[in-house]
Design a protein around this motif. Structure first.
Motif, PDB file in Angstrom:
ATOM      1  N   ASP A  78       1.108   5.430  -9.398  1.00 12.15           N
ATOM      2  CA  ASP A  78       0.534   5.220  -8.068  1.00 12.15           C
ATOM      3  C   ASP A  78       0.478   6.527  -7.288  1.00 12.15           C
ATOM      4  O   ASP A  78      -0.487   6.806  -6.583  1.00 12.15           O
ATOM      5  CB  ASP A  78       1.394   4.221  -7.277  1.00 12.15           C
ATOM      6  CG  ASP A  78       1.016   2.786  -7.560  1.00 12.15           C
ATOM      7  OD1 ASP A  78      -0.152   2.548  -7.910  1.00 12.15           O
ATOM      8  OD2 ASP A  78       1.886   1.911  -7.437  1.00 12.15           O
ATOM      9  N   TRP A  79       1.539   7.325  -7.405  1.00 10.21           N
ATOM     10  CA  TRP A  79       1.542   8.601  -6.679  1.00 10.21           C
ATOM     11  C   TRP A  79       0.505   9.535  -7.282  1.00 10.21           C
ATOM     12  O   TRP A  79      -0.204  10.242  -6.553  1.00 10.21           O
ATOM     13  CB  TRP A  79       2.915   9.270  -6.728  1.00 10.21           C
ATOM     14  CG  TRP A  79       4.058   8.366  -6.383  1.00 10.21           C
ATOM     15  CD1 TRP A  79       3.973   7.157  -5.745  1.00 10.21           C
ATOM     16  CD2 TRP A  79       5.440   8.580  -6.670  1.00 10.21           C
ATOM     17  NE1 TRP A  79       5.219   6.612  -5.625  1.00 10.21           N
ATOM     18  CE2 TRP A  79       6.139   7.456  -6.175  1.00 10.21           C
ATOM     19  CE3 TRP A  79       6.150   9.606  -7.275  1.00 10.21           C
ATOM     20  CZ2 TRP A  79       7.527   7.345  -6.288  1.00 10.21           C
ATOM     21  CZ3 TRP A  79       7.518   9.497  -7.380  1.00 10.21           C
ATOM     22  CH2 TRP A  79       8.199   8.371  -6.895  1.00 10.21           C
ATOM     23  N   ARG A 137       2.582  -1.200 -10.836  1.00 13.06           N
ATOM     24  CA  ARG A 137       3.610  -2.003 -11.506  1.00 13.06           C
ATOM     25  C   ARG A 137       3.171  -3.461 -11.635  1.00 13.06           C
ATOM     26  O   ARG A 137       3.574  -4.162 -12.548  1.00 13.06           O
ATOM     27  CB  ARG A 137       4.888  -1.795 -10.696  1.00 13.06           C
ATOM     28  CG  ARG A 137       5.858  -2.843 -10.582  1.00 13.06           C
ATOM     29  CD  ARG A 137       6.996  -2.354  -9.685  1.00 13.06           C
ATOM     30  NE  ARG A 137       6.483  -1.551  -8.535  1.00 13.06           N
ATOM     31  CZ  ARG A 137       7.214  -0.759  -7.797  1.00 13.06           C
ATOM     32  NH1 ARG A 137       8.460  -0.574  -8.068  1.00 13.06           N
ATOM     33  NH2 ARG A 137       6.695  -0.108  -6.778  1.00 13.06           N
ATOM     34  N   LEU A 160      -6.592  12.063  -1.302  1.00 14.85           N
ATOM     35  CA  LEU A 160      -7.411  11.312  -2.235  1.00 14.85           C
ATOM     36  C   LEU A 160      -7.007   9.851  -2.153  1.00 14.85           C
ATOM     37  O   LEU A 160      -5.831   9.523  -2.286  1.00 14.85           O
ATOM     38  CB  LEU A 160      -7.179  11.823  -3.662  1.00 14.85           C
ATOM     39  CG  LEU A 160      -7.480  13.299  -3.879  1.00 14.85           C
ATOM     40  CD1 LEU A 160      -6.849  13.778  -5.167  1.00 14.85           C
ATOM     41  CD2 LEU A 160      -8.964  13.546  -3.894  1.00 14.85           C
ATOM     42  N   HIS A 183       5.414   3.272 -10.799  1.00 14.35           N
ATOM     43  CA  HIS A 183       5.225   3.729  -9.418  1.00 14.35           C
ATOM     44  C   HIS A 183       4.754   5.181  -9.371  1.00 14.35           C
ATOM     45  O   HIS A 183       4.020   5.570  -8.473  1.00 14.35           O
ATOM     46  CB  HIS A 183       6.508   3.548  -8.622  1.00 14.35           C
ATOM     47  CG  HIS A 183       7.714   4.125  -9.294  1.00 14.35           C
ATOM     48  ND1 HIS A 183       8.331   3.503 -10.354  1.00 14.35           N
ATOM     49  CD2 HIS A 183       8.391   5.264  -9.084  1.00 14.35           C
ATOM     50  CE1 HIS A 183       9.350   4.235 -10.753  1.00 14.35           C
ATOM     51  NE2 HIS A 183       9.408   5.322 -10.005  1.00 14.35           N
ATOM     52  N   GLU A 184       5.157   5.967 -10.379  1.00 15.34           N
ATOM     53  CA  GLU A 184       4.715   7.367 -10.373  1.00 15.34           C
ATOM     54  C   GLU A 184       3.219   7.471 -10.644  1.00 15.34           C
ATOM     55  O   GLU A 184       2.558   8.419 -10.200  1.00 15.34           O
ATOM     56  CB  GLU A 184       5.512   8.181 -11.400  1.00 15.34           C
ATOM     57  CG  GLU A 184       6.983   8.240 -11.033  1.00 15.34           C
ATOM     58  CD  GLU A 184       7.780   9.189 -11.903  1.00 15.34           C
ATOM     59  OE1 GLU A 184       7.192   9.810 -12.800  1.00 15.34           O
ATOM     60  OE2 GLU A 184       8.991   9.293 -11.674  1.00 15.34           O
ATOM     61  N   GLU A 215       9.982   5.741  -1.710  1.00 16.47           N
ATOM     62  CA  GLU A 215      10.422   5.381  -3.055  1.00 16.47           C
ATOM     63  C   GLU A 215      10.844   6.615  -3.854  1.00 16.47           C
ATOM     64  O   GLU A 215      11.788   6.569  -4.638  1.00 16.47           O
ATOM     65  CB  GLU A 215       9.255   4.722  -3.786  1.00 16.47           C
ATOM     66  CG  GLU A 215       9.494   3.330  -4.262  1.00 16.47           C
ATOM     67  CD  GLU A 215       8.237   2.798  -4.909  1.00 16.47           C
ATOM     68  OE1 GLU A 215       8.326   2.366  -6.048  1.00 16.47           O
ATOM     69  OE2 GLU A 215       7.164   2.855  -4.274  1.00 16.47           O
ATOM     70  N   ARG A 219       7.788   3.747 -15.367  1.00 12.59           N
ATOM     71  CA  ARG A 219       7.390   4.803 -14.439  1.00 12.59           C
ATOM     72  C   ARG A 219       6.106   4.435 -13.714  1.00 12.59           C
ATOM     73  O   ARG A 219       5.345   5.307 -13.301  1.00 12.59           O
ATOM     74  CB  ARG A 219       7.196   6.108 -15.211  1.00 12.59           C
ATOM     75  CG  ARG A 219       8.462   6.610 -15.875  1.00 12.59           C
ATOM     76  CD  ARG A 219       9.182   7.532 -14.945  1.00 12.59           C
ATOM     77  NE  ARG A 219      10.536   7.810 -15.402  1.00 12.59           N
ATOM     78  CZ  ARG A 219      11.434   8.395 -14.631  1.00 12.59           C
ATOM     79  NH1 ARG A 219      11.129   8.740 -13.417  1.00 12.59           N
ATOM     80  NH2 ARG A 219      12.645   8.633 -15.078  1.00 12.59           N
ATOM     81  N   PRO A 271      -8.552   6.943  -4.070  1.00 15.73           N
ATOM     82  CA  PRO A 271      -9.586   6.358  -4.924  1.00 15.73           C
ATOM     83  C   PRO A 271      -9.568   4.835  -4.922  1.00 15.73           C
ATOM     84  O   PRO A 271     -10.590   4.217  -5.163  1.00 15.73           O
ATOM     85  CB  PRO A 271      -9.251   6.907  -6.312  1.00 15.73           C
ATOM     86  CG  PRO A 271      -7.815   7.245  -6.256  1.00 15.73           C
ATOM     87  CD  PRO A 271      -7.499   7.592  -4.837  1.00 15.73           C
ATOM     88  N   PHE A 272      -8.416   4.240  -4.626  1.00 16.53           N
ATOM     89  CA  PHE A 272      -8.311   2.785  -4.699  1.00 16.53           C
ATOM     90  C   PHE A 272      -7.800   2.232  -3.375  1.00 16.53           C
ATOM     91  O   PHE A 272      -7.177   2.952  -2.601  1.00 16.53           O
ATOM     92  CB  PHE A 272      -7.362   2.363  -5.824  1.00 16.53           C
ATOM     93  CG  PHE A 272      -7.744   2.920  -7.158  1.00 16.53           C
ATOM     94  CD1 PHE A 272      -8.893   2.489  -7.792  1.00 16.53           C
ATOM     95  CD2 PHE A 272      -6.966   3.895  -7.759  1.00 16.53           C
ATOM     96  CE1 PHE A 272      -9.263   3.019  -9.017  1.00 16.53           C
ATOM     97  CE2 PHE A 272      -7.329   4.424  -8.987  1.00 16.53           C
ATOM     98  CZ  PHE A 272      -8.482   3.984  -9.613  1.00 16.53           C
ATOM     99  N   CYS A 332       5.311   5.185  -0.872  1.00 21.23           N
ATOM    100  CA  CYS A 332       5.391   6.058  -2.059  1.00 21.23           C
ATOM    101  C   CYS A 332       6.417   7.164  -1.837  1.00 21.23           C
ATOM    102  O   CYS A 332       7.255   7.445  -2.700  1.00 21.23           O
ATOM    103  CB  CYS A 332       4.040   6.714  -2.348  1.00 21.23           C
ATOM    104  SG  CYS A 332       2.783   5.598  -2.931  1.00 21.23           S
ATOM    105  N   ALA A 341      -2.240   8.794  -8.644  1.00 15.17           N
ATOM    106  CA  ALA A 341      -3.586   8.408  -8.223  1.00 15.17           C
ATOM    107  C   ALA A 341      -3.919   8.964  -6.853  1.00 15.17           C
ATOM    108  O   ALA A 341      -5.076   9.050  -6.476  1.00 15.17           O
ATOM    109  CB  ALA A 341      -3.720   6.885  -8.226  1.00 15.17           C
TER     110      ALA A 341
END
Lengths: 326, 273
Positions: free
Chosen positions: A210-211, A271, B100, A207-208, B116, A205, B102-103, B113, A213
């Motif tokens: 990443d979302w 990932r 946001l 990639h989730e 996906e 998971r 942050p990175f 995103c 964040a």
């Protein structure tokens, strides 16, 4: 500032070269100089120690990467959640309460303490963790970090109490554990198991994360069960961190810096970030530990000291290089 | 661009006796009470009202992010509280007011995103290609590889819009999408919204610029900041009387070839309170 595509092929090649190279350096260098050691020294001393160093470095780097992602904080690191503090208290308490010479007393105590600390963090920040969804309220990630810091502070107080009431005989053992180096690492494989399990927990998971964040509310609108995913990731991180601390004590720096180094190299998505952080952290700590046990031979330095001495200049250089490229 | 703009059938979204309180608290100020209406396919709704009147709260409630004090939001006839988050992601997209970052992340990675999430079956290359297409749609094609943290406010806003539409859900909820946009890109956004609704999509967007609201909307929903809400076609709601009452200043309207122009007498003595 333009960002290049992730240099996956190059990074894989570098990792495939550097990890065996680090292991080779660790196995062939000793207090008496370079060279292939006798089979006893190799298999009973250097190999387990190098493996432990790699496992600890990988586990801490992975924990740091996960914590940075789910708390959305670039300053996140393994010790910020209070797990290390809890593990220290657990290890010291076990060393004091159990009869001398009990096998794996410190390790068992550390794992128990880490689990207790993690349970506390989760319980105290439970509501805050689920609150980030509503755009009108403060996200709970700050609360988690603050609670972790408070737990660390409480743990240091408890450690101080334990040290104060320990007997003269016990004190020696306790201090050795607290200094935390790989000299006392007796078992190398549990931290490997923990790191691999943690990686398997977070990778499917990734990639989730990443979302997540990029904001809890937005991640939820993309279909991520936010609180559940964050709890899951934090549990994986604490497993890795708990075992790493139980193996080698509180080794600093690698958990904070490894994810940043990997990110600065262009491997930004979770990932790629998480496995490569683990590889970098592992190889880095193997080299750092080799330096720690050879540079002032016959005595040894704690590995954390070396990892900071080597890592700080490396990190600053990467940071400044990035700036000038802008 | 792909032939169909969004996936699946057009979405119907309805409010059923919705009551919202400020901050989602039971003791919070009442933002709206007993609100029942329907956002139908092909309609473009603007949500208007003074600061803190409840625009963002309504948008968040429509997205399913905050539970209303009473009543319910239905999407495709299903109460949103009982829908699964993953299923909802296919039916509505939400573009927040604040982002946001942050990175470090490239603009296309941020858009990717959303793709996906709703199109996991696409290969990595196809996802990247689609993300770049959506960015190009919002005039961000040349900046697709740039770090989102180094973008200007308007550029970041366009990445956010590309992300919201890239989700390809029929119902698009936008919170202040034009806050940082220059006129040229406001026009660009208007064109995208028109195409979207022409294809049967539904738009609900909070805006501050009443002239822009008139240009992009078919319907309007007006919070007056005192717990009263008026809604209807733009012609019924965007009137001098209702707007002046809601914003508590004198707003004058000029009719010109069927279009309306709104202005505030900022210098007038009665407006300085």
């Amino acid at each position: 500032m333009r960002l290049s595509a992730p240099p996956l092929a190059r990074a894989s090649m570098v990792a495939a070269l550097c990890v065996p190279a680090a292991m080779l350096i660790a196995l062939t260098s000793g207090t008496s100089g370079w060279g292939w050691p006798q089979s006893d020294i190799l298999w009973l001393l250097r190999f387990p120690r190098a493996m432990a160093a790699f496992g600890v470095g990988a586990a801490l780097a992975l924990g740091g990467a996960v914590i940075q992602l789910v708390t959305r904080n670039p300053l996140g690191e393994p010790h910020v959640l209070g797990i290390t503090g809890g593990a220290s208290v657990g290890a010291l308490a076990a060393l004091m309460l159990l009869p001398m010479g009990t096998r794996f007393a410190a390790e068992g105590g550390a794992i128990l303490g880490a689990m207790l600390a993690m349970t506390l963090v989760f319980t105290l920040s439970w509501r805050a963790l689920g609150r980030g969804l509503s755009p009108v309220t403060q996200p709970g990630t700050v609360t988690v970090l603050l609670i972790g810091m408070m737990l660390s502070a409480a743990s240091s107080a408890l450690v101080a109490i334990l040290l104060a009431i320990a007997s003269e005989q016990q004190l020696r053992g306790l201090l050795f554990w607290l200094l935390g180096d790989l000299n006392g690492a007796s078992l190398w494989w549990p931290v490997w198991v923990a790191a691999i399990v943690a990686l398997l927990m977070v990778l499917p998971r990734a990639h989730e994360l990443d979302w997540l964040a990029r904001g809890d509310a937005w991640a939820w609108t993309l279909g991520v069960p936010v609180a559940q995913r964050r709890r899951h990731a934090l549990a994986a991180a604490s497993l890795a961190i708990g075992l790493a601390v139980a193996t080698a004590g509180a080794v600093g720096f690698v958990g904070l810096v490894a994810p940043h180094v990997v990110r600065l190299c262009g491997l930004r998505s979770a990932r790629l970030l998480m496995p490569f952080s683990a590889l970098f952290g592992g190889a880095f700590l193997v080299v750092a530990d080799t330096v720690a046990r050879t540079v002032v031979a016959p005595s040894q330095l704690p590995v954390g000291v070396v990892s900071a001495c080597v890592g700080v200049p490396l990190f600053v250089w990467l940071l400044l290089r990035q700036r000038s490229a802008r | 661009m792909t032939t169909t703009l969004f996936h699946g059938a057009p979405a119907t979204c309805s409010l059923d006796a919705l009551t919202l309180h400020a901050g989602g608290r039971a003791d919070g100020r009442v933002l709206c009470s007993d609100l029942s209406l329907q956002f139908a396919p092909g309609e473009r709704w603007v949500v208007l009202g003074p600061n803190g009147a409840g625009k963002s709260t309504l948008i968040a409630a429509l997205a399913g992010l905050s539970a209303p004090h009473a009543g319910a939001v239905h999407i495709d006839g299903v109460p949103i509280a009982r829908a699964r988050a993953q299923a909802l992601a296919q039916r509505r997209s939400w573009c927040p007011q604040f982002w946001l970052d942050p990175f470090a992340a490239a603009a296309w990675e941020t858009v990717a995103c959303a793709i996906e999430a709703t199109h996991p079956e696409l290969s990595a290359d196809d996802t990247q290609r689609a993300a770049r297409e959506w960015l190009a749609q919002f005039d961000m094609g040349v900046l697709a590889d740039n770090d989102v943290r180094a973008l200007s406010g308007g550029e970041r806003q366009r990445v956010a819009l590309a992300t919201a539409f890239a989700q390809r859900a029929p119902l698009v909820l936008l919170d202040e999408p034009t806050a940082h946009l220059d006129w040229a890109h406001q026009v660009l956004l208007r064109d995208v919204l028109f195409d979207w609704s022409a294809a049967g999509g539904t738009i609900v967007t909070a805006v501050h610029d009443i002239n822009l609201a008139w240009t992009i909307a078919t319907h309007a929903l007006l919070f007056n900041g005192r717990g009263r809400v008026r809604w209807g076609t733009r012609e019924d709601i965007l009137t001098a009387e209702l707007l002046s009452n809601a914003y508590d200043i004198d707003i004058s309207v000029r009719n010109e070839d069927g279009a309306r122009w709104f202005r505030v007498e900022l210098g007038a003595a009665e407006n300085r309170r």
